[in-house]
Design a protein around this motif. Sequence first.
Motif: not given
Ligand code: ZN
Length: 817
Positions: A523-528, A563-568
């Motif tokens: 889970e991305c801590q920044t965008c979930g 890195t997160c695919d959605a928000c980097g």
């Molecule tokens: Zn993210």
Amino acid sequence: MDYFINVILPIPLEKSFTYAITKAEADFLKPGIRVSVPFGKSKIYTALVIEIHTNAPLVYEAKEIHQILDEVPIVTTEQLKHWTWISNYYMCTLGEVMRAALPSAFILESETVISKNDEVRLNDEDLKDDEFIVYEALHHQSSLKIQDLMAILDKKNVLPVIKRLLEKNVISVQEEIYEKYKPKLVRYVKLGANYSSEKSLQNLMEDLSRAPKQRDVVMTLFSVSAQTKKPVKVSDLSLESGASSSIIKTLIDKSILEEYHIQTDRVQYDGGDNEASKHLNEHQKKALSNISESFENQNITLLHGVTSSGKTEVYVKLIEAQLDANKQVLYLLPEIALTTQLVERLQNYFGEKVAVFHSKYSSHERVEVWNNVLHNAPTAQVILGARSSVLLPFQNLGLIIVDEEHESSYKQFDPAPRYHARDTAIVLASIFNSKTLLGSATPSLESYYNAKQGKYGLVELNHRYNNVLMPDIELVDIKDKHKRKRMQGHFSDRLIEEMTETLKNNHQIILFQNRRGFSPIVECQTCGHSPQCPNCDVSLTFHQYRNQLRCHYCGYHTVMPKTCDACGSVELDSKGFGTEQVEQEAKLLFPDHNVARMDLDTTRGKYGYEKIITALEQGEIDILVGTQMLTKGLDFRNVKLVGIMNADNMLNFPDFRAHERSYQLMAQVSGRAGRTEERGKVLIQTYNPYHKILQQVSTNNYQQMFEEQLDERHIYKYPPVFRMIKITLKHKDYNRVNIGADWYARSLRTVFDAHVLGPEYPPVARIRNQYLKHILVKIPQKQSLSKTKEAIIKINNSFLSVKDFRAIRVILNVDNY
Ligand code: ZN
Ligand code: ADP
Ligand code: ZN
């Protein structure tokens, strides 16, 4: 003519086994009676007779039975029918079903134990050689099993020796090879028979004037029996008179009192039925009449009633009608909801007619419930039970209620039979030509689908009782809160505000944190955001040792991104947080309030769960932190606020039902808030407040959830649109499982082609040193389920005939969801 019986043995044999019996035994025996039989080299098992006939088995010589264990059947013919269905449908053996059904005191297996009879003096020449060898051996060892005898004597048939030794009274064979069910006896006393006349009684009281304590006991006995008009227990007499047991014993020894025993059930209800059932409001009345109407042309009806709409009171009316018609009712509940709360509620209405059955009962307690149900006893008219109570010996079953029918704990995963209690209940009801009512505020997709398809009747109850408003649900965007530094640990400022307010008004709070948060999803801590499988629409799971993300349905895999695919963002988290952490943080935030936790760890023991519930009911707890246990139909008066700590880890759980389950969990846990006059408040913390499931939860839109989820099930070919059978292979050798699973999947593909998924490792690929691999077979609606199973069994048999594969354990799980 020769006589035979077919029996079920409590072991996984594909076929029933045949034994030889005498004519007299054939006349006596009936299906459903237990016998003990020899099996294999030396084992003795309890077996259940299913057929009496005159056809000798073709491939083996039938052995004789050992003894007959029952006077009358303890298993009914309806049960045998039901078991056969279970074994066919769930692809397991009758022995496995029997093992799950019978209380263990009924099927203890054992080896006969022989010991020396010490009282007998013998001369050596009294014994034949083989007898002497046994006799000698018993000097060195206090007891011997049949197996030992065979080794000592070096022959198979040792029964003749045993028989001769028994006749000579040299040995005794332990009779108690079966742990028998021991009835519980309670001691009672009454006045001795000599004192029935007025005169003798007078004399007695005079005699006792010099023994005032003894006289008090007798006086107390009079007053207690005059008051209660019931037999007087020794324990009650001692309690009431304050006399020690030795004084009572003296009276018994002097024959002034007479002692006797009455057999009682271990679990007993001794309140009366002290409440009439409630008057239904107009919505409940409408629901009740709709149910009755639906039952006119449907055997199964689904009651979809929002939380706190008063479904239970509707069930009560249906139960009353069955009791009036002298029929038994089975009321199924998830294990965890079988608390005193509900039991008391039903006992209030139905008094001693209610029998409770669940897994925390001892074997003796189960035997009692079993017998009461079997004999259609007055104490077993309403059976309130968890999953396994569908296997009880009902006599005259009129109705089955499956409450919280969406609950996943109705499905048994291990060991076989891997049955679903709801579906098994429906079949049970049909055997009795009776009806099944499924009830839920959040029906499972398959039940609602069946209802929409016209397979089940459907009744809706959309009003909460007393017009209590549905709780006000607010979504809290924790991505935004993090960014603006408005979080303290896992608590947003909004949650803390609402908690403070609630506590100020002396109301209680429930904080919900899904334990499943520990699963290795990323889970991305920044965008979930959580990476998804492109083929299956489930979250990918993190496999640390390969640094991969994998789909455990289809095997799709990719390297763990940096890195997160959605928000980097680089803050990718694969851990999640649990209830314990929430509890600690809550304690720090609200040091003046009592915080408690309810999860698997804090509810061990027979009453662990109930203690916490009682404490909450009595206001000893201000904030209760818990897992999905909190959702199970509990009715708390004073809870005003429910906080859901993190909705995302539920939504991202790697399972095709994750969204459905999330909706159910959140709707149910929200339903705990504000069940009386005041409107409850629910805060759901999430990284993704626009997630469609969260929108649907917050607007209480089950319909939309259902339709959207069903679309996805169509697209991705999952239940209820497709059925599934999961095949698990298990072995301690990694390579062997791999090769075996490939072989198995290849064979399946020759028949089912693209509808076979895998083989794939489950998220936890090694359990207790056994490697696991799953294969999924998806079954389109048009495809015959029974033909599918036949084909799988064929492949399974050829698989197990390959020498290298024989040691691999294969587990078939039908409807594995
Ligand atoms: Zn993210
Ligand atoms: P559900 O099972 O649908 O969540 P319950 O049956 O537990 O709802 O009812 C919610 C509450 O409302 C309970 O406390 C119950 O006693 C009360 N209640 C429901 N129906 C009635 C009624 N007809 N009269 C009085 N109280 C009722
Ligand atoms: Zn996939």
